[in-house]
Design a protein around this motif. Sequence first.
Motif, mmCIF file in Angstrom:
data_model
loop_
_atom_site.group_PDB
_atom_site.id
_atom_site.type_symbol
_atom_site.label_atom_id
_atom_site.label_comp_id
_atom_site.label_asym_id
_atom_site.label_seq_id
_atom_site.Cartn_x
_atom_site.Cartn_y
_atom_site.Cartn_z
ATOM 1 N N LYS A 235 0.840 -1.203 0.000
ATOM 2 C CA LYS A 235 0.000 0.000 0.000
ATOM 3 C C LYS A 235 0.869 1.244 0.000
ATOM 4 O O LYS A 235 1.850 1.337 0.720
ATOM 5 N N ASP B 110 -4.935 3.235 4.142
ATOM 6 C CA ASP B 110 -6.075 2.335 4.262
ATOM 7 C C ASP B 110 -6.765 2.252 2.919
ATOM 8 O O ASP B 110 -6.239 2.691 1.911
ATOM 9 N N ASP B 111 -7.959 1.685 2.899
ATOM 10 C CA ASP B 111 -8.571 1.346 1.625
ATOM 11 C C ASP B 111 -9.620 2.335 1.140
ATOM 12 O O ASP B 111 -10.345 2.038 0.193
ATOM 13 N N LYS B 112 -9.744 3.470 1.770
ATOM 14 C CA LYS B 112 -10.667 4.479 1.262
ATOM 15 C C LYS B 112 -10.134 5.024 -0.065
ATOM 16 O O LYS B 112 -8.928 5.157 -0.238
ATOM 17 N N ASP C 239 -15.524 4.610 2.618
ATOM 18 C CA ASP C 239 -15.242 3.524 1.685
ATOM 19 C C ASP C 239 -16.534 2.899 1.158
ATOM 20 O O ASP C 239 -16.503 1.877 0.479
#
Length: 448
Positions: free
Chosen positions: A3, A28-30, A43
Amino acid sequence: MKKRTFLKLSSTLLAAPVLPPLTGWIADDKPRNWAGNYQYSTDKLYPARTFQQVQELVKKYDKLKVLGTRHCFNGIADSTHQMISLLEMHQVLALDPKAKTVTVDANLKYGDLATYLDRKGFALHNLASLPHISVAGACATATHGSGVKNGNLSTAVAALEIVLANGEVRTLSRAKDGEAFRAAVVHLGGLGVVTKVTLDIQPTFKMRQFVYENLPLDQLKNHFDAIEKSAYSVSLFTDWQKKRVNEVWLKERMGAGKPAAAKPEFYGARLATRNLHPIAELSAVNCTEQMGVPGPWYERLPHFRMGFTPSSGKELQSEYFVPARNAVEAILAVERMRDRISPHLFISEIRTIDADDLWMSPCYKQPSVAIHFTWKPEWPAVRNLLPMIEKELAPFGVRPHWGKLFSITPAQLQTRYEKLPEFRKLLTDYDPKGKFRNAFLNTNIFGK
């Protein structure tokens, strides 16, 4: 895949300026925007593949925003609740050669639309520097190309289809809806979900572009209008140093009467002998063809090629519009700040845009000059510079690009748009419960 970490710009806009606070590094994955400087606040991103799915999602949620190709640098498309993605709705829906219009899915990218139109013998009047942006997103924010006789991309809109907050559909057209249409085209994402856009088209044409290096600042001061009128589209790139414009990009429409070769000199600037990138240190491989090589309009009007990373990639952007009559004064005002600006700058671009009648367009009722800044990803320094630049440009009634970074307060911003009170009422009429509102709209349109 490891990431990457990016600088987060919080979407919480509680103070008067729209500049979000620096909150640190995140991983993070947002979703994030194209340049990586902005992380969205949720998200919960729901894809819509059909018009019916759009309606269902709009009816289901009390708060919703549309996330497009993510080319904005601020929170204009952000939501702390839910977002809807139209990325899979990207088709040409209808071509009407007689009416000279094309109707497309809202999320179709200009680069894809352009190749289709050219195959059919048609063209758009202009393109932005990046062909990677979506039709709906660009028009909603009055994104533009260049040229004294060229309006921004929104001026090509002939009709819009919008899914309203209650799931109903409304179509607005230039031909039938007059002032209501002119109010809605540059809508800043506040009216509903735009699902279809109809654009004006014209017969296809060929272009070529030449680049000149090191235009003396005195020549720009004394001949600005002539320089800007010298080609269909003109872009001036400068780092504000050495009393010169680094590069002048002239994009010419080809036709009868055009000389076969470019002059070796242009107002004291010298013709480039190789393809150049606006940022001198970068390779020109990502840029559209120069050196006077003829090509289709869509391969010359943008600065960057569709299949490549545009600009520098990881960057910040801001842009300010001033009336064309004040262009030289405004440019000189920024130039006086050169030693503060240049250490944090990749490059600036100066372009002209014709006047229009779209309520929330920065070019509403005034031919304009846009001064654009492509910044290094040095947010603390840029955050401090923006108010200084805006102060220098304030005497000219400066208006910022809606999708880029600025610090002008809502009170100041709202005085720059004579139709803003009516636009605020329009948003309330279309969306009485604020389903499509977010921090950006609440601060800049409804805030005090």
